[in-house]
Design a protein around this motif. Sequence first.
Motif, short mmCIF file in Angstrom:
data_model
loop_
_atom_site.label_atom_id
_atom_site.label_comp_id
_atom_site.label_asym_id
_atom_site.label_seq_id
_atom_site.Cartn_x
_atom_site.Cartn_y
_atom_site.Cartn_z
N THR A 288 0.83 -1.21 0.00
CA THR A 288 0.00 0.00 0.00
C THR A 288 0.86 1.25 0.00
O THR A 288 0.63 2.19 -0.77
CB THR A 288 -0.92 0.00 1.23
N THR A 289 1.87 1.28 0.88
CA THR A 289 2.75 2.45 0.95
C THR A 289 3.46 2.68 -0.36
O THR A 289 3.56 3.83 -0.83
CB THR A 289 3.77 2.26 2.09
N LYS B 168 2.55 1.91 -3.39
CA LYS B 168 1.63 2.42 -4.41
C LYS B 168 1.30 3.90 -4.17
O LYS B 168 1.23 4.69 -5.11
CB LYS B 168 0.34 1.60 -4.40
N GLU B 169 1.10 4.27 -2.91
CA GLU B 169 0.77 5.66 -2.59
C GLU B 169 1.96 6.57 -2.87
O GLU B 169 1.80 7.68 -3.40
CB GLU B 169 0.33 5.76 -1.14
N TYR C 83 2.28 7.09 -6.60
CA TYR C 83 1.27 8.05 -7.07
C TYR C 83 1.73 9.48 -6.80
O TYR C 83 1.68 10.34 -7.70
CB TYR C 83 -0.07 7.78 -6.38
N HIS D 68 5.39 8.02 3.95
CA HIS D 68 5.49 8.65 2.63
C HIS D 68 6.73 9.53 2.55
O HIS D 68 7.48 9.47 1.58
CB HIS D 68 4.25 9.51 2.34
N TRP E 236 -2.65 12.96 3.34
CA TRP E 236 -3.26 11.67 3.03
C TRP E 236 -4.25 11.27 4.11
O TRP E 236 -4.16 11.69 5.26
CB TRP E 236 -2.16 10.61 2.90
N TYR E 237 -5.20 10.41 3.75
CA TYR E 237 -6.18 9.85 4.68
C TYR E 237 -7.00 10.92 5.42
O TYR E 237 -7.12 10.87 6.65
CB TYR E 237 -5.51 8.91 5.67
N HIS F 113 -5.91 13.67 -0.17
CA HIS F 113 -6.58 12.39 -0.30
C HIS F 113 -7.67 12.28 0.76
O HIS F 113 -7.46 12.64 1.92
CB HIS F 113 -5.56 11.25 -0.13
N LEU G 115 -5.54 5.29 -7.12
CA LEU G 115 -4.10 5.44 -7.34
C LEU G 115 -3.67 5.19 -8.79
O LEU G 115 -2.54 5.49 -9.16
CB LEU G 115 -3.33 4.50 -6.41
N ASP H 12 -11.37 5.86 -3.27
CA ASP H 12 -10.56 7.03 -2.94
C ASP H 12 -11.09 8.26 -3.65
O ASP H 12 -11.75 8.16 -4.69
CB ASP H 12 -9.09 6.82 -3.37
#
Length: 256
Positions: free
Chosen positions: A20-21, A23-24, A27, A51, A105-106, A137, A221, A232
């Motif tokens: 997950t990290t 991919k983020e 992006y 990140h 993020w989040y 995000h 993403l 998302d």
Amino acid sequence: MSFFGELYLRSTLPFLSEETTAKEVAYLARRFEALEVPGPVVDLGCGHGRHAARLNARGPLAGRILGLELDALSLQERLPGFPAVRADLRSLPFRTGSLAGAYAWYSTLFVFSDEEHVALLREVARCLRPGGLLVLHTVPYERLASQPEAAFSTRLPDGSLLEERSRFDAVRGRDEATRRLTMPDGRVLSGQYAIRYYPLADLTRLLESTGFSVSWVHGGLEEERPSDTSTDLIVGAGPRLHQTSETVNFRSGSSP
């Protein structure tokens, strides 16, 4: 106790996988690749820096990342490889026009009141240079509205028991939850939190009223367009040359 402290850190880290990290981070690197404005790019609410550490190490933002976080424990346990400052999102410690970019993020930017969100975004706009970029995000409003109540109970890898109940108020656009973490030694951490989710039209108006112009919107993403099945909502926006002092009322959960 404060939710965004040890409780958040201990109960969230087990779910942030390497995949997950990666991919983020990929992006964010793509979206900032074309940034021509010099200067630092701030991770707003960097947490432990999953990140920031990677973006600062390699790629288009190498050597340019600065973390900002209020929680002392997160800063204490952050990953090495990037500088960070302890500060409140609502009062940024940066000079006007000193930043090339920022990302959050989040739903990090939306854990306050509507009035504070307006002030916060104006602060970000103040700090960005012309040509700068903000990437934020969040989760689509429609996703929360379709499943307004949720509850789960699970064991974490260290043996802790994590329990949470949440309810989304579609009229107010607020998801309110209670989280409880029972540690293997019997210690219990519990707290409440609320996150504001805006329909895209309202979020766009909010950004425009605080000095931004929306450049693009993605539903994931892979940079796909938002849809009814998107998990998302990622928005890219730049500061407008001429900001407005317009006041927008976001008491309703849906656009007029």
